[in-house]
Design a protein around this motif. Structure first.
Motif, PDB file in Angstrom:
ATOM      1  N   PHE A 116      34.047  41.469  45.512  1.00 19.91           N
ATOM      2  CA  PHE A 116      33.567  39.898  45.446  1.00 19.91           C
ATOM      3  C   PHE A 116      34.708  38.891  45.262  1.00 19.91           C
ATOM      4  O   PHE A 116      35.787  39.273  45.392  1.00 19.91           O
ATOM      5  N   SER A 118      36.279  35.124  45.071  1.00 19.88           N
ATOM      6  CA  SER A 118      36.750  34.297  43.561  1.00 19.88           C
ATOM      7  C   SER A 118      35.308  33.357  43.066  1.00 19.88           C
ATOM      8  O   SER A 118      35.270  33.200  42.081  1.00 19.88           O
ATOM      9  N   ASP A 119      34.312  33.297  44.015  1.00 26.28           N
ATOM     10  CA  ASP A 119      33.105  32.735  43.445  1.00 26.28           C
ATOM     11  C   ASP A 119      32.162  33.471  43.010  1.00 26.28           C
ATOM     12  O   ASP A 119      31.034  33.270  42.818  1.00 26.28           O
ATOM     13  N   GLY A 120      32.518  34.906  43.320  1.00 26.37           N
ATOM     14  CA  GLY A 120      31.751  35.926  42.712  1.00 26.37           C
ATOM     15  C   GLY A 120      30.570  36.263  43.564  1.00 26.37           C
ATOM     16  O   GLY A 120      29.406  37.175  43.398  1.00 26.37           O
ATOM     17  N   GLU A 121      30.765  36.158  44.844  1.00 26.57           N
ATOM     18  CA  GLU A 121      29.873  36.430  45.880  1.00 26.57           C
ATOM     19  C   GLU A 121      30.214  37.817  46.611  1.00 26.57           C
ATOM     20  O   GLU A 121      31.420  37.846  46.746  1.00 26.57           O
ATOM     21  N   TYR A 134      39.126  41.265  39.274  1.00 28.30           N
ATOM     22  CA  TYR A 134      37.642  41.595  38.952  1.00 28.30           C
ATOM     23  C   TYR A 134      37.777  41.788  37.395  1.00 28.30           C
ATOM     24  O   TYR A 134      38.365  42.594  36.701  1.00 28.30           O
ATOM     25  N   ARG A 137      32.101  41.391  35.330  1.00 28.00           N
ATOM     26  CA  ARG A 137      31.085  40.631  35.113  1.00 28.00           C
ATOM     27  C   ARG A 137      29.730  41.460  35.666  1.00 28.00           C
ATOM     28  O   ARG A 137      28.470  41.095  35.057  1.00 28.00           O
ATOM     29  N   TYR A 138      30.046  42.265  36.508  1.00 28.88           N
ATOM     30  CA  TYR A 138      28.931  42.914  37.276  1.00 28.88           C
ATOM     31  C   TYR A 138      28.836  44.388  36.599  1.00 28.88           C
ATOM     32  O   TYR A 138      27.856  45.150  37.425  1.00 28.88           O
TER      33      TYR A 138
END
Length: 212
Positions: A116, A118-121, A134, A137-138
């Motif tokens: 991912f 830095s925007d979480g994409e 990381y 968060r996921y």
């Protein structure tokens, strides 16, 4: 009677290693769901056969094929051909590849090709910046993209590309059990006759693992 819970096997970069792919599918449990972590294509001569086999597994509900940077590059290449110049096969594969997801989410873990941003994409080409920042968060993230000599388990990341196309291993990782199943990479195998491989593909799609 209690049902056996669904398990998943996340498979590292295949890169057209068709014989290795057949060997791996032959030893994975038929009831489990397969997740191909991207980069099914490029580098080896079995690309077309790998694409068709994995797409058939997707269509029958047994597999999910995630987009990798090589699939994305092929999408761009097919788009550049222009609709008026596309063959039926080109148009068909462009439509299929555009459907490939970037991310597979499950309970406590997920799979994506490289990581991912830095925007979480999902980012199809990221490496160290994701590994170093990381935040979990996921959940645990299973990725391919960067060849390693062995499957690497870090606190929140599992790297499963073990360089099959370079003579390493083709690996499958089960997030529910932490198990790893591996077969030899393409360069370390003796070539098999094309007719024999065709019979193995047909058997796999029928669910007949005894022929493999």
């Amino acid at each position: 009677m209690k049902e056996t819970p669904l398990r998943h096997w996340v498979i590292g970069d295949v890169h057209g290693c068709h014989t290795s792919l057949l060997d791996l599918l032959a030893v994975l449990p038929v009831q489990d769901h397969l997740i191909f972590c991207g980069d099914v294509i490029c580098r080896r001569g079995g690309i077309d056969a790998c694409m068709h086999l994995i797409w058939d597994l997707v269509c029958c509900g047994r597999a999910t094929w995630l987009r990798g940077n090589h699939e994305q590059a092929l999408i761009h290449s097919l788009q550049d051909v222009g609709e008026g110049s596309q063959t039926a096969s080109t148009h068909q594969w462009l439509h299929r590849l555009n459907q490939l997801p970037l991310l597979y989410r499950a309970d406590g873990w997920c799979a994506t090709h490289a990581g991912f941003n830095s925007d979480g994409e999902p980012d199809l080409s990221i490496r160290e910046p994701f590994w170093e920042t990381y935040d979990g968060r996921y959940g645990r993230v299973v990725i391919g993209h960067t060849p390693r000599p062995a499957v690497e388990r870090h606190q929140r990341i599992v790297l499963i590309d073990t360089g099959a196309v370079y003579g390493g291993l083709l690996s499958a990782y089960c997030p529910e059990t932490d198990a790893v199943v591996q077969v030899r990479g393409q360069r370390s195998q003796d070539p098999r006759p094309a007719a024999a491989e065709g019979e193995r593909v047909s058997a796999l799609l029928r669910g007949d693992w005894t022929r493999c």
